[in-house]
Write an enzyme that holds these catalytic residues in place. Structure first.
Site, mmCIF file in Angstrom:
data_model
loop_
_atom_site.group_PDB
_atom_site.id
_atom_site.type_symbol
_atom_site.label_atom_id
_atom_site.label_comp_id
_atom_site.label_asym_id
_atom_site.label_seq_id
_atom_site.Cartn_x
_atom_site.Cartn_y
_atom_site.Cartn_z
ATOM 1 N N GLU A 53 37.959 -50.456 -22.559
ATOM 2 C CA GLU A 53 37.175 -49.287 -22.967
ATOM 3 C C GLU A 53 35.634 -49.734 -23.412
ATOM 4 O OE1 GLU A 53 39.810 -49.653 -23.599
ATOM 5 O OE2 GLU A 53 41.612 -47.844 -23.068
ATOM 6 N N HIS B 169 48.375 -43.269 -33.029
ATOM 7 C CA HIS B 169 48.481 -42.012 -32.445
ATOM 8 C C HIS B 169 47.492 -40.650 -32.044
ATOM 9 C CE1 HIS B 169 49.460 -45.158 -28.966
ATOM 10 N NE2 HIS B 169 49.562 -44.227 -27.847
HETATM 11 C C1 LIG Z 1 43.214 -49.312 -25.955
HETATM 12 C C2 LIG Z 1 44.327 -48.494 -25.295
HETATM 13 N N1 LIG Z 1 44.154 -47.853 -23.920
HETATM 14 C C3 LIG Z 1 44.779 -47.154 -23.561
HETATM 15 C C4 LIG Z 1 46.115 -46.575 -23.464
HETATM 16 C C5 LIG Z 1 47.209 -45.746 -22.791
HETATM 17 N N2 LIG Z 1 47.774 -46.475 -22.904
HETATM 18 C C6 LIG Z 1 49.524 -46.923 -23.224
HETATM 19 S S1 LIG Z 1 50.032 -47.669 -22.395
HETATM 20 C C7 LIG Z 1 49.256 -47.792 -21.144
HETATM 21 C C8 LIG Z 1 49.975 -49.073 -20.101
HETATM 22 C C9 LIG Z 1 48.950 -50.509 -19.845
HETATM 23 O O1 LIG Z 1 49.565 -51.530 -18.986
HETATM 24 P P1 LIG Z 1 50.294 -52.759 -19.392
HETATM 25 O O2 LIG Z 1 49.390 -53.295 -20.164
HETATM 26 O O3 LIG Z 1 50.397 -53.193 -17.940
HETATM 27 O O4 LIG Z 1 51.501 -52.932 -19.852
HETATM 28 P P2 LIG Z 1 52.921 -51.120 -19.043
HETATM 29 O O5 LIG Z 1 52.907 -49.944 -19.878
HETATM 30 O O6 LIG Z 1 52.815 -51.372 -17.430
HETATM 31 O O7 LIG Z 1 53.884 -52.287 -19.717
HETATM 32 C C10 LIG Z 1 48.189 -47.744 -21.379
HETATM 33 C C11 LIG Z 1 47.128 -47.797 -20.993
HETATM 34 C C12 LIG Z 1 46.650 -48.073 -24.924
HETATM 35 N N3 LIG Z 1 47.800 -47.631 -25.172
HETATM 36 N N4 LIG Z 1 44.842 -48.346 -25.582
#
Ligand SMILES: Cc1ncc(C[n+]2csc(CCOP(=O)(O)OP(=O)(O)O)c2C)c(N)n1
Ligand SMILES: [Mg+2]
Lengths: 353, 329
Positions: free
Chosen positions: A61, A130
Site C-alpha cells: 500500500e 477492519h
Molecule cells: C495491509 C493489508 N492489505 C490488504 C489486506 C486484505 N487482505 C487480507 S488477506 C489478504 C491476502 C494475503 O495473501 P497472503 O499473504 O498470500 O495470505 P493468504 O490469504 O493466501 O493466506 C489480503 C490482501 C489486508 N488485510 N491488509
C-alpha cells in the site's frame, strides 16, 4: 435523464465516465479486476479500458501510493482503491509526507491529482482492524480533501469531481450504504467538493450528519416529524473543505446543534462542528450543542460487545428530545420496528466481509 | 498442563503429524459446515488444504518456542498447541474465547503454549515476530520466534525491513511462508516477477533459505527441524517457503472454483496432492501405522471438535459494558 441505481453502481458509473473522458485516469488497487470487483464498483472497467489502465497490484500500500503520486506528477490521474480504510494506514507516509504537501513544499509548482477510495467496514465482526473510522485524521492534514458521500447521487458526483480535482482527494465509502438505491443523473454529472446538502429542512434543531450517519438521521427525522418536531438535517458530504456557511446559516435559524459522527467521539469531526459553532454562534445558541458518536474505544469483534456500540436512529431521537426538553414517542416506535440484528445493515448483508 | 503432541504419541512423529493434520482439517471443516448458521459472525479465513505446513511446524516447535501469525491463523494456532475450544469460542464472539471475544477469528492468542497472536493486516505481525526474537536474544534464551506468513505478505515493506534487521542481528527467527499461489483472488503472476522465487528473495536479504513441498508433511517436518537446530546454534534467521493450496474461498466457508480466478483443473491437481490422505496412505503402505491407530486418531479428533463447539455454544457473550475494560492497562 436520471435513473434509480445502487451506490456501488453510481461509483462504477463515475469511474466509467472519468476513464472514458480522460485517458490519463488510471485505476489500481488490490482486486480491481478480480471476480468480485471491489463490491462490483469496478465492474467492466478492465474489459473496457484495458489492463494498462486498470490493474491489480502487489500487497504494498505505501509504495503503490507513492507510485500513484509519481505518475500524477507526469499528468496522470490515478484512482486507488482499498477494500478497507484500515489497509491504507500503511500508506500514511506517502499520503501525509508527500501527497498532502507536494504542492506546498515546492512552492506551488506541481500538485498531486490522485484520488483514493477507501471502504469503511462495520458489523459482522469486522472488529478492531477492519472497521476504523479515521476520516478526522485525513481532514486534519492540510492539503488533503476528504469526502464521505452517503447517497448514490453524491457518490457519483463527488467521485467525478475528486478524480478531476488537481489535489489529493480521499473518498470514503461506508460499507453499509453500498446497497442503497437512489436517483442518479446520467453522464458527466459532478457535485462540487466542499458543499453540504440540506436533506430535510426544519427549524427546531440542526442535525449535522456524515456518511452512514445521515441514513440513521433520516430515520430519526422522519419519526420526529410524526411527533411534530421538525429538524433540519444537513448531510456534510465533504468534511475537508467543510461547508461552514451552510452549517452556520442553519444553526443561526434553529439555535440548536446536534453533530453526528461515525468515529470515536473525542477529537472527531463532530467535535470540530461543535467547537466552531460555539465560537462563532455563541449568542444564537438556545442550548449547549451536543455530539453523538462512537465510544472512545477500538471496535470489538463479538456480536455481544458491539450491541449498543453504534449510534442509531433511536439514540438520535432521544437526544433531540433531551435537547428540546420534550417527549419523543418516536423512539419507541423505532425500537419496535427494529427487526434485523444490530450488526448487519439489512437482509442483503450476509457477511463475512 | 497441556501435552505437546509429540509426547502425546510417545515420540512417534508420524502419528503426531497425522493427528495434527486431521485435527486441523476437521475443525476447519466443522467451521465451514456451521458457518451458515450465522453464529460465527466475523471474517473467517480457513486453512483447509494447507494443514501440512502448520502441522509440521507445530510438531517441530516446542511449547517454549514462540509463534505469531496472520488472518489465516487457525491452523497455526492449533498446531502450536492452542486450545481448540477457546478458538471456536473466539470465533463465536464468546467470553470463553481465547481473546475474550474482542478479536474474533483473525486475533487468536494462547500464551500458555507460546502462540503470541495473529493479526489481520497483511504483513503486520512480521516485525512483531522479529521483535520477539530480539527479546529472546537479549535474554539469551534458546527459544525461536516462528513467523507464519503468506506469499502476499512478502510484498509489504514491513517484510523487507524486518527481515533485514533479523539478518543484521542474526536473530533466532524462523519464517514459515506458505505460498498458496494467491492473495485473495490475485494470482502471483500479477504481484511478483515470474522468474524470481520468494525463497531466493529471502536468501538475497541475508537469510538462510529453502523451499519445500508443503503437502509433504514429513519432508516439511524434517526441513523445519533441521533449520530449527541451526537457528538454535546461532546461524540467524531462516526463511522456508512451502508450496501449498487453499481449497476454500479466501474468506468464508465455500468452494469458489467457479467464480473465475482459478480453474477447477488447478484445484483438482492440488487436491490430488493433498497432505493428509497422502501421508496416511504412505504410513499404511510402510506399515508405520495400524488401522486401529488411525481409528483412534479419528475418534480423538471427533471428540475434540464436538467438545470445542459445545464449549463455544455454552459460553456466554461478553457483556457490552466491559467493552472499555481493555483500552489501557
Ligand atoms: C495491509 C493489508 N492489505 C490488504 C489486506 C486484505 N487482505 C487480507 S488477506 C489478504 C491476502 C494475503 O495473501 P497472503 O499473504 O498470500 O495470505 P493468504 O490469504 O493466501 O493466506 C489480503 C490482501 C489486508 N488485510 N491488509
Ligand atoms: Mg497466499
Amino acid at each position: 435523464m436520471t435513473r434509480i441505481i445502487k451506490y456501488t453502481e453510481a461509483i462504477n458509473e463515475a469511474l466509467h465516465e472519468a476513464m472514458a473522458q480522460d485517458e490519463s485516469v488510471l485505476l489500481f488497487g488490490l482486486g480491481v479486476d478480480d471476480p468480485k470487483r471491489i463490491f462490483a464498483t469496478t465492474a467492466q472497467l478492465v474489459e473496457r479500458f484495458g489492463s494498462e489502465r486498470v490493474f491489480d497490484m502487489p500487497t504494498a500500500e505505501n509504495a503503490m501510493t507513492g507510485i500513484g503520486i509519481g505518475a500524477s506528477l507526469l499528468g496522470f490521474r490515478p484512482v486507488m482503491v482499498h477494500q478497507r480504510l484500515d489497509f491504507f494506514l500503511l500508506a500514511m507516509d506517502q499520503l501525509v509526507n508527500n501527497a498532502a504537501k507536494w504542492y506546498f513544499m515546492f512552492g506551488g509548482q506541481k500538485s498531486v491529482p490522485i484520488t483514493i477510495r477507501l471502504v469503511t467496514g462495520r458489523g459482522w465482526g469486522q472488529g478492531p482492524t477492519h472497521s476504523q473510522n479515521l476520516h478526522a485524521w485525513f481532514a486534519h492534514i492540510p492539503g488533503l480533501k476528504v469526502v464521505m458521500p452517503a447517497f448514490p447521487a453524491d457518490a457519483k458526483g463527488m467521485l467525478l469531481s475528486a478524480i478531476f480535482d488537481d489535489n489529493p482527494v480521499i473518498v470514503i465509502e461506508h460499507r453499509w450504504v453500498h446497497a442503497l438505491e437512489g436517483e442518479v443523473v446520467n453522464g458527466d454529472w459532478r457535485i462540487p467538493l466542499g458543499k453540504g446538502r440540506v436533506v430535510t429542512s426544519g427549524d427546531a434543531l440542526t442535525i449535522v450528519a456524515l456518511s452512514y450517519m445521515t441514513i440513521e438521521a433520516l430515520h430519526a427525522v422522519e419519526q420526529l416529524k410524526q411527533d411534530g418536531i421538525y429538524c433540519e438535517l444537513i448531510d456534510l458530504r465533504s468534511i475537508q473543505p467543510l461547508d461552514w456557511e451552510l452549517i452556520f446559516t442553519s444553526v443561526k435559524k434553529t439555535g440548536r446543534l446536534l453533530a453526528l459522527d461515525i468515529a470515536a467521539t473525542s477529537f472527531s469531526v463532530a467535535s470540530e462542528l461543535v467547537a466552531r459553532c460555539a465560537i462563532e454562534l455563541f449568542a444564537d445558541l438556545k442550548c449547549p450543542p451536543r455530539k453523538l458518536a462512537l465510544p472512545d474505544c477500538p471496535v470489538p469483534t463479538s456480536f455481544g460487545l458491539t450491541k449498543g456500540f453504534y449510534i442509531t436512529a433511536v439514540d438520535i431521537v432521544e437526544t433531540v428530545g433531551a435537547m428540546l426538553n420534550c417527549p419523543v414517542p418516536g423512539a419507541e416506535r423505532l425500537r419496535a420496528a427494529q427487526t434485523t440484528p444490530h450488526d448487519v445493515p439489512g437482509e442483503w448483508f450476509k457477511g463475512p466481509f | 498442563m497441556r501435552q505437546h503432541v509429540v509426547q502425546q504419541w510417545q515420540g512417534n512423529i508420524d502419528l503426531a503429524l497425522l493427528h495434527q493434520m486431521k485435527r486441523i482439517r476437521q475443525i476447519e471443516l466443522a467451521i465451514a459446515t456451521r458457518y451458515s448458521e450465522g453464529k460465527m459472525r466475523c471474517p473467517t479465513h480457513l486453512s483447509v488444504g494447507q494443514e501440512g505446513v502448520a502441522a509440521a511446524a507445530g510438531t517441530a516447535l516446542t511449547f517454549n518456542d514462540l509463534a505469531i501469525s496472520t488472518h489465516r491463523g487457525h491452523a497455526h494456532y492449533l498446531a502450536k498447541g492452542g486450545d481448540s475450544s477457546r478458538m471456536i469460542a473466539e470465533i463465536y464472539g464468546k467470553e470463553g474465547g481465547c481473546s475474550r471475544g474482542f478479536g474474533g477469528s483473525m486475533h487468536l492468542l494462547d500464551l500458555e503454549i507460546g502462540f503470541m497472536g495473529s493479526t489481520a493486516i497483511v504483513g503486520n505481525s512480521i516485525p512483531v515476530g522479529v521483535g520477539l526474537a530480539l527479546a529472546i536474544k537479549h535474554q539469551q534464551l534458546s527459544k525461536v520466534s516462528c513467523i507464519f506468513l503468506g506469499d502476499g505478505a512478502v510484498e509489504e515493506g514491513a517484510f523487507y525491513e524486518a527481515a533485514n534487521f533479523a539478518a543484521l542481528k542474526r536473530l533466532p527467527v524462523l519464517f514459515i511462508c506458505e505460498n498458496n499461489l494467491y492473495s485473495v483472488y490475485s494470482p502471483l503472476s500479477v504481484r511478483q516477477p515470474e522468474t524470481r522465487k520468494i525463497h531466493q528473495l529471502a536468501a538475497s536479504i541475508g537469510m538462510t533459505s529453502a523451499s519445500y513441498d508443503g503437502n509433504d508433511v514429513k519432508a516439511c517436518f524434517e526441513g523445519i527441524s533441521h533449520h530449527l537446530d541451526s537457528i538454535r546454534e546461532g546461524i540467524g534467521p531462516c526463511f522456508l517457503e512451502f508450496s501449498t493450496y487453499r481449497w476454500l474461498e479466501h474468506c468464508g466457508p465455500h468452494y469458489d472454483n467457479h467464480i473465475g480466478y482459478r480453474s477447477e483443473d488447478e484445484f483438482l491437481r492440488w487436491q490430488a496432492l493433498e497432505p493428509i490422505a497422502r501421508f496416511e496412505r504412505q504410513l499404511l503402505k510402510n506399515s508405520m501405522i495400524t488401522p486401529p491407530e488411525i481409528a483412534l486418531i479419528d475418534s480423538l479428533v471427533t471428540k475434540e471438535v464436538s467438545a470445542a463447539f459445545t464449549f463455544a455454544e455454552e459460553s456466554a457473550f461478553p457483556r457490552p459494558e466491559i467493552c472499555s475494560a481493555y483500552i489501557y492497562k
